[in-house]
Design a protein around this motif. Sequence first.
Motif, PDB file in Angstrom:
ATOM      1  N   SER A   1       0.857  -1.185   0.000  1.00 56.47           N
ATOM      2  CA  SER A   1       0.000   0.000   0.000  1.00 56.47           C
ATOM      3  C   SER A   1       0.897   1.240   0.000  1.00 56.47           C
ATOM      4  O   SER A   1       2.047   1.193   0.443  1.00 56.47           O
ATOM      5  N   GLN A   2       0.350   2.368  -0.490  1.00 56.17           N
ATOM      6  CA  GLN A   2       1.125   3.615  -0.483  1.00 56.17           C
ATOM      7  C   GLN A   2       1.518   3.998   0.940  1.00 56.17           C
ATOM      8  O   GLN A   2       2.506   4.685   1.159  1.00 56.17           O
ATOM      9  N   GLU A   3       0.717   3.541   1.901  1.00 54.75           N
ATOM     10  CA  GLU A   3       0.997   3.860   3.313  1.00 54.75           C
ATOM     11  C   GLU A   3       2.249   3.150   3.810  1.00 54.75           C
ATOM     12  O   GLU A   3       2.724   3.428   4.907  1.00 54.75           O
ATOM     13  N   ASP A   4       2.747   2.209   3.000  1.00 56.05           N
ATOM     14  CA  ASP A   4       3.961   1.497   3.424  1.00 56.05           C
ATOM     15  C   ASP A   4       5.232   2.275   3.098  1.00 56.05           C
ATOM     16  O   ASP A   4       6.337   1.749   3.250  1.00 56.05           O
TER      17      ASP A   4
ATOM     18  N   ARG B   1       2.950   7.414   9.759  1.00 55.12           N
ATOM     19  CA  ARG B   1       3.510   6.109  10.159  1.00 55.12           C
ATOM     20  C   ARG B   1       4.900   6.241  10.785  1.00 55.12           C
ATOM     21  O   ARG B   1       5.528   5.254  11.121  1.00 55.12           O
TER      22      ARG B   1
ATOM     23  N   GLN C   1       1.656  10.809   6.289  1.00 53.70           N
ATOM     24  CA  GLN C   1       0.983   9.504   6.434  1.00 53.70           C
ATOM     25  C   GLN C   1       0.894   9.056   7.888  1.00 53.70           C
ATOM     26  O   GLN C   1       0.130   8.151   8.217  1.00 53.70           O
TER      27      GLN C   1
ATOM     28  N   ARG D   1       0.329  12.525  -5.188  1.00 53.16           N
ATOM     29  CA  ARG D   1      -0.725  11.531  -4.924  1.00 53.16           C
ATOM     30  C   ARG D   1      -1.613  11.355  -6.151  1.00 53.16           C
ATOM     31  O   ARG D   1      -2.039  10.255  -6.485  1.00 53.16           O
TER      32      ARG D   1
END
Length: 617
Positions: free
Chosen positions: A326-329, A360, A358, A543
């Motif tokens: 995922s892009q969140e990774d 994270r 993000q 994005r």
Amino acid sequence: MLSVKRLATKGNVLHKAVAQRSYSHLNASLAHHEYSDPRHDKNVHVMHSRGVNILHDPLLSKGTAFSIAERERLSIRGLVPPRCQEMDKQLLRVKRNLDACETPLAKFVFLAALHDRNETLYYKIIMEHLEELAGIIYTPTVGLASQMSHSIYRRSRGMYFSSQDRGQMSAMVYNWPHDQVDVIVVTDGSRVLGLGDLGANGMQIPIGKLSLYVAAGGIRPRAVLPVVLDVGTNNQDLLNDPLYLGMSHPRLEGEDYYSFIDEWVTAITSRWPDTLIQFEDFKYPHAYNLLAKYRNRITCFNDDIQSTSSITLAGILASLKSRGMSQEDLSSERIICVGAGSAGVGVCEGIIDCMVAQGRVKSREEAYSKIYMLDQYGLLGNPGFHPPNNQDDPQSKQYQPRPTKLDDRQYCYVKHDLRDQMSLEELVRQVKPTVLLGLTGIRGVFSEEAVREMAKHHERPVIFPLSNPDTHAECTAEEAFKWTDGRAIFASGSPFKDVQLPNGKIGKTNQCNNSYSFPGLGLGITVSRASRVTPNMFLETARTIADMATPAQLKEGVLFPGVSQLREVALNVGTRVCEVAFQEGYATAILEQGEILSEVVRSSAYEPDYVPLVYHP
Ligand SMILES: NC(=O)C1=CN([C@@H]2O[C@H](COP(=O)(O)OP(=O)(O)OC[C@H]3O[C@@H](n4cnc5c(N)ncnc54)[C@H](O)[C@@H]3O)[C@@H](O)[C@H]2O)C=CC1
Ligand SMILES: CC(=O)C(=O)O
Ligand SMILES: [Mg+2]
């Protein structure tokens, strides 16, 4: 003009009622010509003069396509061959002539001449053959054209401000014939692509960039202005060349340099207060210093730092999806960036911004720890790891501190647990990066050893040799696919052809160039009349582009739509940038209640069609 602060948006629909849409800023009253609808260039052009000058004005000329009635009313009857030929025939002629050119440089010269003769036809042919011709008017051929610019010079385009113009610039800006300028691309020619200092020859870069602003971004041809700030050159070959057209002295530096730029910015913004200024190909650290000085004062950005960051981030985000993540990774990536200059630092700052956004990573510092940066001496690491008197360690004997200190922007990337100036190969062995970025301007920096080592640890190593032109890419597509047994996800700054792999498959290449981001940014800023260019605009650009490839494309390593779809990319980016401008309160344009922003952006984009010309004394 009424200023609109913070329009709420839901999807693309603007909800807040405003009095009326005002395009008064676009109603340019030109020195010689007035246009009934200069925003769209689509209706009738009304002019106060007529005669042969119309034929020689590239913004107005239709060449053989003037109708008999127009020839009559414009007093040009008999000045063109008798048969009226519509644009389709003209395009046929242009394409045949273009195909007959034997070299890319010959095509460049041919297209430049067309640009100077008939802009409508120039943009039509560019837009119809964007994939093929972007490589001529832009990288890689524009690089060679810049090196040869003084030899192939035919006719001036844009404006030059030189060291002999000090004290005159506020008057000189009125020599430009157009009252409305939406976008200026300006260079001092100090670092043209990866080709170094090309002085006044750098003009080809703003011209090429602005051609894409028009063709992809839909900015009107008469509203763009290419500029060279000729502060001298340190390129001795050019200084020795009798044909060189720039000032024949070394570059201004220090206070002389910054006060020169200041005079230019003041002159430009006094005549065109809301124009967008794109700083282009300024060497490090001037590029950063100028951005820091002006970003909060005027509508400006630095292309190499900021829009390069958008498209590279888009590439990495898309590659995550391509690798089944995922892009969140993003924050679980280990990224090596070779090149610690304007583009390298700019790109990495954009990645850090995204990691922080993000949520994270716990801090910006943690985000910095994910990126390893190298300059020409090697890793930005810890000098303390070189024991000074260790005769047994050949590395320690060779170690020399960098001749100049790292600045604060670069220092953030220093890895205190790794040896300073570690080689790329050794670093890859230690870190096992998932992504390798090249922004050095130096061919061959991605060695076979480094890329093979990376491929040992990852099924789909992400290899982005981003330097331009193609001859300066850190590795070629062939090399990247060969050294990774065809498994690389590959993107380069200049176009490389797809690669036929031994297993019968095709190694897909991507072009990761700021040409994917700046046209849409410019469109969004022009339509919203944003007073500032903000970090969120770049993040949202990334994005937006990252979401454009289809799952099927991603699966085979295609990260972006092709260059032929740059207009579509720009319309999407333009819409999103416009939304951000309204959300952040920087938009000064006025839109009607319920207007669909994507449609406003789309309908604002210039289309190269002939418009009836009318003489009205
Ligand atoms: N794909 C794209 O859209 C873009 C690509 N670029 C490319 O990036 C390149 C660099 O541009 P800037 O950052 O503005 O230049 P710059 O001169 O500011 O930075 C170059 C960096 O590369 C480092 N370097 C030089 N030789 C090296 C070597 N052998 N090994 C490792 N590092 C080395 C230098 O130390 C410096 O940190 C240019 O070739 C340019 O064409 C720049 C902007 C956009
Ligand atoms: C693409 C670009 O802006 C550069 O190579 O400098
Ligand atoms: Mg550039």
